[in-house]
Design an enzyme around this catalytic site. Structure first.
Site, PDB file in Angstrom:
ATOM      1  N   SER A  29      27.740   2.272   4.928  1.00 23.77           N
ATOM      2  CA  SER A  29      27.828   1.369   6.080  1.00 23.77           C
ATOM      3  C   SER A  29      29.196   0.715   6.165  1.00 23.77           C
ATOM      4  CB  SER A  29      26.818   0.226   5.962  1.00 23.77           C
ATOM      5  OG  SER A  29      25.526   0.710   5.899  1.00 23.77           O
ATOM      6  N   HIS A  60      26.739   4.191  11.885  1.00 25.78           N
ATOM      7  CA  HIS A  60      26.776   5.462  11.162  1.00 25.78           C
ATOM      8  C   HIS A  60      27.033   6.562  12.189  1.00 25.78           C
ATOM      9  CE1 HIS A  60      25.016   3.904   7.351  1.00 25.78           C
ATOM     10  NE2 HIS A  60      24.534   2.997   8.181  1.00 25.78           N
ATOM     11  N   HIS A  82      19.143   7.581   5.496  1.00 21.68           N
ATOM     12  CA  HIS A  82      18.473   6.621   4.615  1.00 21.68           C
ATOM     13  C   HIS A  82      16.969   6.851   4.623  1.00 21.68           C
ATOM     14  CE1 HIS A  82      22.222   4.509   5.789  1.00 21.68           C
ATOM     15  NE2 HIS A  82      22.186   4.042   4.556  1.00 21.68           N
ATOM     16  N   TYR A  84      14.817   4.516   4.516  1.00 23.92           N
ATOM     17  CA  TYR A  84      14.161   3.530   5.393  1.00 23.92           C
ATOM     18  C   TYR A  84      14.138   3.944   6.860  1.00 23.92           C
ATOM     19  CZ  TYR A  84      18.898   1.839   6.478  1.00 23.92           C
ATOM     20  OH  TYR A  84      20.207   1.759   6.865  1.00 23.92           O
ATOM     21  N   GLU A  85      14.957   4.924   7.219  1.00 23.32           N
ATOM     22  CA  GLU A  85      14.942   5.397   8.605  1.00 23.32           C
ATOM     23  C   GLU A  85      13.729   6.280   8.875  1.00 23.32           C
ATOM     24  OE1 GLU A  85      19.080   6.466  10.253  1.00 23.32           O
ATOM     25  OE2 GLU A  85      19.313   6.651   8.088  1.00 23.32           O
ATOM     26  N   ALA A 112      27.530  -0.076   0.891  1.00 27.06           N
ATOM     27  CA  ALA A 112      27.628  -1.535   0.942  1.00 27.06           C
ATOM     28  C   ALA A 112      26.419  -2.052   0.167  1.00 27.06           C
ATOM     29  CB  ALA A 112      27.578  -2.011   2.385  1.00 27.06           C
ATOM     30  N   MET A 210      20.321   0.093  -0.332  1.00 27.37           N
ATOM     31  CA  MET A 210      19.234   0.928   0.193  1.00 27.37           C
ATOM     32  C   MET A 210      19.608   2.407   0.256  1.00 27.37           C
ATOM     33  SD  MET A 210      18.180  -1.563   3.331  1.00 27.37           S
ATOM     34  CE  MET A 210      18.205  -3.359   3.156  1.00 27.37           C
ATOM     35  N   SER A 211      20.513   2.841  -0.591  1.00 27.30           N
ATOM     36  CA  SER A 211      20.973   4.242  -0.502  1.00 27.30           C
ATOM     37  C   SER A 211      21.413   4.735  -1.877  1.00 27.30           C
ATOM     38  CB  SER A 211      22.148   4.320   0.484  1.00 27.30           C
ATOM     39  OG  SER A 211      23.284   3.654  -0.039  1.00 27.30           O
ATOM     40  N   ASN A 234      27.744  -8.936   0.496  1.00 26.05           N
ATOM     41  CA  ASN A 234      27.098 -10.243   0.596  1.00 26.05           C
ATOM     42  C   ASN A 234      26.511 -10.604  -0.758  1.00 26.05           C
ATOM     43  OD1 ASN A 234      25.175  -7.919   1.524  1.00 26.05           O
ATOM     44  ND2 ASN A 234      23.808  -9.505   0.758  1.00 26.05           N
ATOM     45  N   HIS A 246      22.837  -7.973   8.779  1.00 25.82           N
ATOM     46  CA  HIS A 246      23.593  -6.724   8.814  1.00 25.82           C
ATOM     47  C   HIS A 246      25.015  -6.994   9.338  1.00 25.82           C
ATOM     48  CE1 HIS A 246      24.242  -2.455   8.790  1.00 25.82           C
ATOM     49  NE2 HIS A 246      24.473  -2.412  10.085  1.00 25.82           N
TER      50      HIS A 246
HETATM   51  N1  HPA Z   1      20.162  -5.916  -0.194  1.00 25.95           N
HETATM   52  C1  HPA Z   1      19.882  -4.618   0.033  1.00 25.95           C
HETATM   53  N2  HPA Z   1      20.724  -3.789   0.625  1.00 25.95           N
HETATM   54  C2  HPA Z   1      21.924  -4.258   0.992  1.00 25.95           C
HETATM   55  C3  HPA Z   1      22.285  -5.598   0.790  1.00 25.95           C
HETATM   56  C4  HPA Z   1      21.347  -6.483   0.165  1.00 25.95           C
HETATM   57  O1  HPA Z   1      21.603  -7.682  -0.060  1.00 25.95           O
HETATM   58  N3  HPA Z   1      23.549  -5.739   1.276  1.00 25.95           N
HETATM   59  C5  HPA Z   1      23.933  -4.528   1.749  1.00 25.95           C
HETATM   60  N4  HPA Z   1      22.953  -3.621   1.581  1.00 25.95           N
END
Ligand code: HPA
Length: 274
Positions: A29, A60, A82, A84-85, A112, A210-211, A234, A246
C-alpha cells in the site's frame, strides 16, 4: 495449485518480454511508486494475464511492471491481492508461483504495517527478520504438488539471512537507521483492538499488517530467497490515544517514499554486484 494455469500465465508474460526478470518485487500500500523507477518498462495489467486475479482496493494499481532497475532485471507487482478482499490464498499467492515459473529466485516483499513495538515511530522502515502467522490459515492447505515444493516446508530462515545482511549494509551506506523485527499477519480488514495489540506485544510481534506472510510462505515453499521490508505507517491500536485510518497509512508511506525508494534501489544495486 494448478500447474497449467501457472505455466499459461508465465508464458503470456514471457511472450511480452525480451529480457528475463531476476528479482520479484511485491509492492505494498502506497509503495507502488517504486515501479515508476523501472527503466524501459513493460506493463502488463493483471486483468490481461490468464489466471491472474484482479486487484480491487484503492491505492493498488494492479499491474506488473517489468524492466531494469539498478542493473537488475526486475518484475514488480504494482498492487497485490489480499486475503481480506475475498481472494483465497491460492489466488493471493498465484503471482509468486508465476514468478518462480519465470525463473525468479529472489523476492523482495514490502508492505505498510502498524507498529506493535512502542519504540518504533510512524515513518520508520523495518527489515522483517521473521513472522508470525496469526490467521490460522496457510496458502499450502490442500494437496501438495511435489514439483512445486515439499509438503512441510521449513520456515526457520523464512527471511534469507544473507539478504538481511545485505539490507543492513545498504541502509548503513545510505546513513539510514532502520528497525528490525517480527511481522505479524492478521487477516484484517478491521484493524486490531488495543487488547489484541497488547497480546501481539506479548507474543513477540513488532509490526502488524494484512499481507506478506502468504506470499513469503509460498516463496519459501518454492525455494526462493526472500527479503521483507515494512514501512511503519502508524502506531498500532491503543498505543496512542487516537483512531487508526487508511488515510494515515497512505499519508505516511507518501511521506517516507524517498527513503523507501532509495533503500530498495540500493539493495537491488547490491544484489546486482553479488
Ligand atoms: N494493523 C494492521 N494492518 C495495518 C496496520 C495496522 O495497524 N497499518 C497498516 N496496515
Amino acid at each position: 495449485m494448478n500447474i497449467e494455469a501457472i505455466q499459461q500465465a508465465s508464458q503470456y508474460i514471457t511472450d511480452k518480454l525480451s529480457i528475463k526478470p531476476q528479482i520479484g518485487l511485491i509492492l505494498g500500500s502506497g509503495l507502488g511508486i517504486l515501479a515508476d523507477e523501472i527503466d524501459n518498462p513493460t506493463k502488463i495489467k493483471y486483468e490481461d494475464i490468464p489466471g491472474f486475479p484482479v486487484s480491487t482496493v484503492e491505492g493498488h494499481a494492479g499491474q506488473l511492471v517489468i524492466g531494469s532497475l539498478k542493473g537488475m532485471q526486475v518484475l514488480a507487482m504494482q498492487g497485490r491481492f489480499h486475503y481480506y478482499e475475498g481472494y483465497d490464498l491460492q489466488e493471493v499467492t498465484f503471482p509468486v508461483r508465476v514468478m518462480k515459473q519465470l525463473g525468479i529466485e529472489t523476492v523482495i516483499v514490502t508492505n505498510a504495517a502498524g507498529a506493535v513495538n512502542p519504540s518504533f515511530e510512524p515513518g520508520n522502515l523495518m527489515l522483517i527478520t521473521d513472522h508470525i502467522n496469526h490467521t490460522g490459515v496457510d496458502p499450502l492447505f490442500g494437496p501438495n504438488d511435489p514439483t512445486l515444493g515439499v509438503r512441510f516446508p521449513d520456515m526457520t530462515n523464512a527471511y534469507t539471512p544473507a539478504l538481511q545482511q545485505l539490507a543492513r549494509k545498504a541502509a548503513a551506506k545510505l546513513d539510514l537507521t532502520i528497525q528490525e523485527g517480527v511481522y505479524v499477519w492478521n487477516s484484517g480488514p478491521s484493524y486490531e483492538t488495543p487488547a489484541e495489540i497488547r497480546m501481539l506485544q506479548k507474543l513477540g510481534g513488532d509490526a502488524v499488517g494484512m499481507s506478506t506472510v502468504p506470499e513469503v510462505i509460498v516463496a519459501r515453499h518454492a525455494g526462493m530467497k526472500v527479503m521483507g521490508i515494512s514501512c511503519i505507517s502508524n502506531m498500532a491500536a491503543g498505543i496512542l490515544d487516537q483512531p487508526l485510518s487508511h488515510e494515515e497509512v497512505i499519508e505516511t508511506t507518501e511521506r517516507v517514499k524517498e527513503q523507501f525508494l532509495s533503500l530498495v534501489k540500493e539493495i537491488v544495486a547490491n544484489l546486482a554486484h553479488q
